[in-house]
Scaffold this motif. Structure first.
Motif, short mmCIF file in Angstrom:
data_model
loop_
_atom_site.label_atom_id
_atom_site.label_comp_id
_atom_site.label_asym_id
_atom_site.label_seq_id
_atom_site.Cartn_x
_atom_site.Cartn_y
_atom_site.Cartn_z
N GLN A 425 0.84 -1.20 0.00
CA GLN A 425 0.00 0.00 0.00
C GLN A 425 0.87 1.24 0.00
N THR A 426 0.52 2.19 -0.86
CA THR A 426 1.37 3.36 -1.05
C THR A 426 1.09 4.48 -0.05
N GLY A 427 -0.07 4.48 0.58
CA GLY A 427 -0.38 5.56 1.51
C GLY A 427 -0.37 6.91 0.80
N SER A 428 0.04 7.92 1.54
CA SER A 428 -0.01 9.28 1.00
C SER A 428 0.98 9.53 -0.13
N ALA A 429 1.89 8.59 -0.39
CA ALA A 429 2.79 8.75 -1.53
C ALA A 429 2.02 8.74 -2.84
N PHE A 430 0.75 8.30 -2.80
CA PHE A 430 -0.09 8.30 -4.00
C PHE A 430 -0.70 9.67 -4.28
N LYS A 431 -0.76 10.55 -3.29
CA LYS A 431 -1.50 11.81 -3.42
C LYS A 431 -1.03 12.71 -4.57
N PRO A 432 0.26 12.75 -4.93
CA PRO A 432 0.64 13.60 -6.07
C PRO A 432 -0.14 13.32 -7.34
N PHE A 433 -0.63 12.10 -7.54
CA PHE A 433 -1.40 11.80 -8.75
C PHE A 433 -2.80 12.41 -8.66
N VAL A 434 -3.33 12.52 -7.45
CA VAL A 434 -4.60 13.22 -7.26
C VAL A 434 -4.43 14.69 -7.63
N TYR A 435 -3.37 15.30 -7.13
CA TYR A 435 -3.12 16.72 -7.42
C TYR A 435 -2.73 16.93 -8.87
N ALA A 436 -2.04 15.95 -9.47
CA ALA A 436 -1.69 16.07 -10.89
C ALA A 436 -2.95 16.14 -11.73
N ALA A 437 -3.94 15.29 -11.42
CA ALA A 437 -5.20 15.31 -12.17
C ALA A 437 -5.91 16.64 -12.00
N ALA A 438 -5.94 17.16 -10.76
CA ALA A 438 -6.63 18.42 -10.50
C ALA A 438 -5.94 19.59 -11.20
N LEU A 439 -4.62 19.65 -11.13
CA LEU A 439 -3.89 20.73 -11.78
C LEU A 439 -4.08 20.69 -13.29
#
Length: 714
Positions: A425-439
């Protein structure tokens, strides 16, 4: 007075010689009669037993010498027949069923070998005299004096086996070099993949110890002696012997362990090589140099006792034991090599019958840096009996892997590689992809988002309300603040707003190949991924938003050929997000290190960007990040998913990343990150922080996303 009438007495001296009359008297003297004794008569039963034994002996002898004569004739005919069927001697030199793979690092230096390495043919004339003497002294001191078999050696081996409680043919075999050569060439039977399931099964069949096999081996050995010279047989032996580390023959072994030809080895190196014959894997110097050197001392003693070394040569060799070559000593990139061999084209890697050269992306300086960084942190900050593991991957922005550490045991081969095989499980290391989609959909890092209580209804599971790590809410926060402090609620809100399908698609296109979660927990890293996948995905962010396929092989060619069969120019693929979006995301991730949870990863002399990650119940801890030159990922956890104690991504993983990157960037000039600070919001901004001008995706975001999903707008 006259004595003329008197008879003179004889001289005394005359009595020395007896007269004839005396002789006659002596001769005629009767001999004493022997007393007649009555002959004893044996018991009839005794006479019967003796007669029977004499009859049995005559029968056995008469039968035995005839059988022995017939057997000798049969053996002679068999030896003669086998000798006539033997091919020219040079056909026995290289009998490998598999080829070899030699791996070169990014600088063109050899750092690893796989398969069956064959360094070329050596002969009795070209090999070092020390090596030849070491082989004979160790394996068969009477090699030049027997006919292929050594009755004395066989009797000694049987005696030792019996004294040690084994069967007469179990354990010590008393084999001569000729007999061992017969085994090595498998009595002339070539490897047939249709008959044996593997080369290992073929070799096991060749080494079986049945009585009938021993008989055939003896006949074949005598046939070798009849057909070839002693030096021919020794040459085959030196070229066919397996000597550990994938080396077939002493030339390959000398190059493998000492970086020189077998013609150049000194006495102590020759002793190491000859010592491998008894147990190649156990005494391989790359496995245990001290044990190999101890075995070499025994070989040197035998060479000295048999007159191959003078007192001075022996003393010097003992005082200066052999050392491995730099390439063999480092054994760098064991995990890396296994990965290249596993992912490369099978016909030229795992199943090659050719000798292959592979140019790789490995940088041995960086590999050493990663190994030293992990070792330093574990020795200084992890208790000695801890079974926690860690993995490190370092690569360039185009996906070229420069270093790989798959576990705490760094110089190993064939081990479980946590960098490429462990899906965690990647945990919060996955969050940059969430922000990449939003940006990429028009959001700005300075846009506001609510960090307040938030619940989502999940079909079949009910209501789910995410919590921040500290279980507190901060109200309205900017996207950059939400990322740098790794807030969970804003990440879930943003993923829902952008569309979970879009977030999933961005992650997949960046290189996350594992199955991703369907629900909103996707935003918090509830899905599994490998460290290699994650590092490659972060490399895509660094290179400006294009996908990356991690690779370790630059070029593959056959030995002796100049033109490559296979080559890789770069791992960069299709664009995933706009370059401006990637640059703004890098700026946000730089804030993670300078102002947020990744402070321990900060580098003293250059800009860096990254993200911490801690999975549910702290079973996994990550730190992923990059500079302008390299991307590095660190994972830490237990193989059995035991929760970590007092460890999060902002702790030990960040420190390992820091120590790795400090070493990696030694003597490299500092370069700025390719990041772009966003323009501050203006008066036209809406209350929730969304920009009036959303670029490509104006209007209601969710409705636009539904129209865009599935279209290639990256």
């Amino acid at each position: 007075m006259s004595d003329s009438g008197r008879k003179k007495p004889p001289l005394v001296a005359d009595r020395r010689y007896p007269s004839k009359t005396a002789k006659a008297r002596t001769r005629a003297k009767p001999k004493p009669k022997k007393r007649k004794t009555r002959a004893r008569r044996r018991n009839p039963l005794t006479r019967l037993v003796l007669w029977f034994l004499r009859w049995v002996w005559r029968l056995v002898w008469g039968f035995g010498w005839r059988v022995a004569t017939v057997s000798a004739i049969i053996v002679a005919l068999a030896v003669g027949y086998v000798a006539l069927t033997l091919p020219p001697i040079d056909q026995f030199y290289d009998g490998r069923a598999r080829g070899s793979v030699t791996l070169l690092d990014a600088s063109g230096d050899v750092f690893a070998w796989r398969g069956d390495q064959f360094g070329g043919v050596i002969t009795e004339d070209t090999v070092s005299r020390h090596l030849k003497n070491a082989i004979i002294a160790t394996e068969d001191r009477r090699f030049y004096h027997h006919f292929g078999l050594s009755p004395r050696g066989i009797a000694s081996a049987v005696r030792i086996n019996l004294s040690e409680g084994r069967g007469p043919l179990s354990g010590h075999g008393g084999s001569t070099i000729t007999q061992q050569t017969a085994k090595l060439i498998c009595l002339g039977v070539p490897y047939d993949p249709e008959k044996w399931i593997s080369e290992a099964a073929y070799e096991a069949d060749c080494r079986q110890g049945s009585i009938w096999r021993k008989v055939k081996e003896a006949i074949y050995a005598m046939a070798l002696e009849a057909k070839y010279t002693k030096d021919d047989i020794l040459t085959v032996y030196m070229n066919r012997a397996f000597l550990g580390g994938g080396a077939r023959g002493f030339e390959a072994a000398a190059q493998r362990y000492f970086g020189k030809s077998a013609a150049q080895v000194n006495p102590q190196e020759a002793a190491i090589l000859a010592g491998l014959l008894v147990a190649p894997t156990r005494f391989a110097p790359t496995n245990n140099l001290e044990r190999s050197q101890a075995r070499a001392q025994t070989v040197l003693k035998l060479m000295h006792e048999q007159g191959y070394l003078t007192d001075e040569e022996h003393a010097e060799a003992v005082a200066n034991p052999a050392r491995l070559s730099e390439a063999a000593q480092k054994r760098a990139g064991g995990y890396f090599t296994d990965w290249v061999m596993r992912t490369g084209p099978e016909v030229f890697t795992r199943g090659t019958t050719e000798d292959v050269i592979i140019n790789t992306t490995l940088d041995q300086r960086i590999q050493t840096a990663a190994e030293e960084a992990m070792r330093e942190i574990f020795e200084a900050k992890v208790r000695e009996d801890s079974e926690a593991q860690a993995a490190i991957v370092v690569m360039s922005a185009d996906g070229a892997v420069r270093a790989m550490v798959g576990g705490r045991k760094t110089r190993v081969s064939g081990e479980f590689n946590r960098a490429t095989m462990a899906r965690r499980q990647t945990g919060s290391a996955f969050k940059p992809f969430v922000y990449a989609a939003a940006l990429d959909l028009g959001r700005s890092p300075l846009d506001m988002i609510e960090d307040t209580e938030y619940c989502v209804t999940i079909p079949g599971s009910g209501e789910w309300c995410p919590q921040n790590f500290d279980r507190e809410f901060r109200g309205p926060v900017t996207l950059v603040d939400a990322l740098k402090t790794s807030l969970n609620v804003p990440a879930v809100r943003l993923a829902q707003e952008s569309g979970l399908d879009i977030v999933r698609k961005v992650a997949v296109e960046f290189g996350i190949e594992s199955d991703l979660a369907d629900g909103p927990a996707l935003a918090l890293g509830a899905s599994d991924a490998t460290l290699l996948e994650m590092t490659g995905a972060y490399a895509g962010i660094l290179n400006g938003g294009s996908s990356v396929t991690p690779y370790g092989m630059n070029e593959l060619r056959l030995l002796g050929e100049q033109e490559p069969i296979f080559s890789t120019g770069t791992g960069i693929g299709e664009r995933v997000i706009l370059e401006e979006s990637a640059q703004q995301l890098i700026w946000m991730m730089n804030k993670v290190i300078t102002e947020g949870t990744g402070g321990r990863a900060a580098l003293p002399d250059r800009e860096a960007a990254g993200k911490t990650g801690t999975s549910q119940s702290t079973r996994d801890a990550w730190f992923m990040g990059f500079t302008a030159d390299y991307v590095a990922g660190v994972w830490m956890g237990y193989d059995d998913n035991t929760p970590l104690t007092g460890v999060t991504g902002s702790g030990l993983p960040a420190e390992i990343w820091h120590e790795t990157m400090v070493r990696v960037h030694e003597d490299l000039p500092a370069r700025p990150l390719p990041m772009k600070e966003p323009t501050p919001p203006t008066q036209t901004d809406e209350p929730d922080g969304r920009r009036e001008d959303r670029g490509r995706t104006g209007g209601d975001i969710n409705s636009v996303l539904r129209g865009l999903f599935g279209a290639d707008n990256r």
